[in-house]
Design an enzyme around this catalytic site. Structure first.
Site, PDB file in Angstrom:
ATOM      1  CD  GLU A 327      -3.144  -0.615   2.422  1.00  0.00           C
ATOM      2  OE1 GLU A 327      -4.146  -1.373   2.572  1.00  0.00           O
ATOM      3  OE2 GLU A 327      -2.739  -0.495   3.923  1.00  0.00           O
ATOM      4  CB  CYS A 328       0.573   4.284   0.162  1.00  0.00           C
ATOM      5  SG  CYS A 328       0.621   5.844   0.049  1.00  0.00           S
ATOM      6  N   GLY A 329       3.664   3.468   0.077  1.00  0.00           N
ATOM      7  CA  GLY A 329       4.935   3.316  -0.002  1.00  0.00           C
ATOM      8  C   GLY A 329       5.214   1.676   0.110  1.00  0.00           C
ATOM      9  CG  MET A 332       5.476   4.547  -4.187  1.00  0.00           C
ATOM     10  SD  MET A 332       5.817   6.234  -3.717  1.00  0.00           S
ATOM     11  CE  MET A 332       4.857   6.314  -2.514  1.00  0.00           C
ATOM     12  CB  THR A 427      -3.621   0.308  -4.047  1.00  0.00           C
ATOM     13  OG1 THR A 427      -3.540   0.142  -2.692  1.00  0.00           O
ATOM     14  CG2 THR A 427      -4.262  -1.302  -4.803  1.00  0.00           C
TER      15      THR A 427
END
Length: 436
Positions: A327-329, A332, A427
């Site tokens: 999720e998010c970080g 990435m 995501t």
């Protein structure tokens, strides 16, 4: 059954809600009370401070993303407290334009649902009697929200205090406290909000100072007398589908943004949580059957993550046969590369082809409703998930298949649809709850 509660809110962000909330939690705890904190809306950082101040984990309550039953279940798990104190978000009536599960996400919607009266924190710097007009407007804006009283913040002098109190009395509003200007009491901030609680070595001392400050200038007995709530809390929380029976969960300074109610829900469903630290170059446990990489600040630790060979190799071995979700970080970090704010590219884990950059900063913020196009850990295709996105990264390359069809709170399409490759999924939005 539930304990009486209050919501600490304000006309706008920056008025001092968090300071007052933390001070109240710490001061009432010092009296020997069991005080249960909550946070309105999608926030990761404030609940960690709440936990430190109250000695009890703080949970998020979100009327846009959660059904009334889900909120009632979460409140019901904390019914052993003497008092509930929920910190609001933004301004009292600030939410999205279109309601979700139970409301717009505004603090006022949570107050109306729970019956918890509102303690209004007013930054009165630069005004006097006008503060009463603002408070009166908020007190009368909705018949479903009751204003318990106001706490004046940044009062300049005794004369300033008297002017405002006189106007408040004329408007029929109770002043519960008045806080003088105290610039030395401040919490450091970063671009996603406060610097995380675990990064502040002097937090205990700061909370002690806040507790003493609030106890000196706020009538704690009067605050407690205003607490109320006719909310019918559920005896058993709504079930939360875990990603697996044994979940390897990344947990360190780079991966710390995960909603406490999700972890608790996974455990209640029978899942075992196996924490590991990518920054310590640890790999997910081979005995786990799913891996979850939460959000956080990978951009602040990109060099260490890039050099964490055991973590990267272990993640690849894991993803060869078991699902990994970020999720998010975390998303990435699962990508091919991340460019930091100075323009330096760091190789990431490479489970996905995602390339992101903080050299080209742009804020992405808002609620998300996603319909899965493919499975992700704990959820099957076509499942509708409600979540929230908040980051400053820019996607520079995303070659993989989309994970979901994603819209914002107005129903407009969101291009950041997540991605998938093999058993790896990710995501930019953080999951809050499945849509009902």
């Amino acid at each position: 059954m539930t304990c009486p509660g209050l919501i600490i809110s304000a006309p706008a962000s920056g008025a001092g809600k968090t300071m007052v909330t933390l001070g109240l939690l710490a001061a009432l705890r010092a009296r020997g009370l069991r005080v249960q904190p909550f946070k309105n809306g999608p926030d990761y950082i404030d609940p960690a401070f709440h936990h430190a101040a109250a000695g009890r984990p703080s949970l998020n309550l979100d009327t846009w993303a959660m059904s009334a039953g889900q909120i009632a279940g979460l409140v019901g798990t904390r019914a052993d407290a003497n008092l509930t104190v929920a910190e609001g978000s933004m301004g009292l009536f600030d939410g999205v334009a279109k309601a979700g599960e139970t409301g717009t996400g505004a603090s006022a919607d949570l107050a109306a649902l729970t019956g918890w009266p509102v303690v209004l924190v007013l930054d009165v710097s630069g005004q006097a009697q006008t503060a009463a007009a603002i408070a009166h407007g908020l007190a009368t804006f909705s018949p479903h929200v009751r204003l318990a009283g106001v706490v004046l913040n940044r009062v300049a002098s005794p004369r300033h205090d008297t002017l405002i109190r006189t106007a408040m009395a004329a408007a029929g509003l109770r002043v519960l406290g008045a806080l003088p200007r105290r610039e030395a009491i401040a919490l450091p901030e970063r671009h996603l909000g406060l610097v995380q609680a675990e990064e502040q070595p002097q937090l205990a001392a700061l909370l002690g100072t806040l507790a003493a400050f609030i106890a000196e200038h706020v009538d704690l007995d009067a605050v407690m007398e205003q607490a109320a709530g006719g909310f019918a809390a559920r005896a058993a929380p709504v079930a939360v589908a875990p990603p697996g029976n044994r979940v390897a969960l990344a947990r360190d300074a780079a991966f710390s943004f995960v909603y406490p109610h999700l972890i608790e829900g996974w455990r209640r469903a029978g899942a075992e949580i196996l924490p590991f630290s990518p920054l310590a170059d640890e790999a997910p446990a081979a005995s786990a059957d799913a891996c979850w990489l939460p959000g956080g600040y990978p951009e602040l630790h990109a060099g260490r993550l890039s050099a964490a060979c055991r973590f990267r190799d272990g993640l690849h071995r894991f993803a060869a046969s078991k699902p990994v979700h970020g999720e998010c970080g975390g998303y990435m970090a699962m990508g091919a590369g991340l460019v930091d704010a100075q323009g330096t590219r760091h190789a990431m884990a490479g489970l996905l082809g995602l390339e992101t950059s903080f050299a080209r900063r742009r804020m992405h913020l808002g609620y998300r409703l996603a319909t899965l196009l493919a499975p992700m850990p704990g959820h099957s295709p076509k499942t509708r998930l409600r979540g929230h996105e908040f980051h400053y990264a820019t996607i520079t390359h995303q070659p993989d298949a989309p994970l979901a069809h994603t819209v914002d709170a107005t129903g407009a399409d969101v291009p950041e649809a997540g991605s998938r490759r093999g058993l790896a999924t990710g995501t930019f939005f953080h999951l809050i709850a499945p849509a009902t």
